[in-house]
Design a protein around this motif. Sequence first.
Motif, PDB file in Angstrom:
ATOM      1  N   LEU A  99       0.849  -1.192   0.000  1.00 35.14           N
ATOM      2  CA  LEU A  99       0.000   0.000   0.000  1.00 35.14           C
ATOM      3  C   LEU A  99       0.883   1.240   0.000  1.00 35.14           C
ATOM      4  O   LEU A  99       1.657   1.454   0.929  1.00 35.14           O
ATOM      5  N   LEU A 146      -7.873  -0.364   5.196  1.00 30.21           N
ATOM      6  CA  LEU A 146      -7.044   0.834   5.067  1.00 30.21           C
ATOM      7  C   LEU A 146      -7.658   2.014   5.805  1.00 30.21           C
ATOM      8  O   LEU A 146      -6.952   2.772   6.473  1.00 30.21           O
ATOM      9  N   TYR A 206      -3.018   4.509  -2.728  1.00 28.44           N
ATOM     10  CA  TYR A 206      -4.251   4.953  -2.077  1.00 28.44           C
ATOM     11  C   TYR A 206      -4.200   6.445  -1.803  1.00 28.44           C
ATOM     12  O   TYR A 206      -3.128   7.032  -1.622  1.00 28.44           O
ATOM     13  N   LEU A 223      -8.396   3.580  -4.348  1.00 24.57           N
ATOM     14  CA  LEU A 223      -7.305   2.653  -4.597  1.00 24.57           C
ATOM     15  C   LEU A 223      -7.042   2.605  -6.098  1.00 24.57           C
ATOM     16  O   LEU A 223      -7.982   2.585  -6.900  1.00 24.57           O
TER      17      LEU A 223
END
Length: 105
Positions: free
Chosen positions: A24, A53, A98, A67
């Motif tokens: 991420l 998240l 993200y 995302l």
Amino acid sequence: MSVESEGAEPAPKAVVSNKVTVMLKPTANAPILKQKNYIVERSRHVGWISNFLKKQIQAEPDDQVFLYINQCFCPSPDQEVGALFDLYESGKKLVLHYCLTPAWG
């Protein structure tokens, strides 16, 4: 919780094949995570990662997390992580960018 730290002890070989590494990476105004690599079950959906998240960055319940794959398109929330990994993995990881506001695509 089925998310494991990448530094955790390796699981038996049969279990590892059912999981993938997801990286991420923050983009634009997104807060930076202390840990960026997570081992996730292949059958999890992108919507599950989005909710995970949001908890990690302590976003408000009405905040939206965007995302992106390859810095250009948003995967559908109902897509399985394993299928996306098979198509877009890079360096044995599925890289998801993200942010809290739309950035690409």
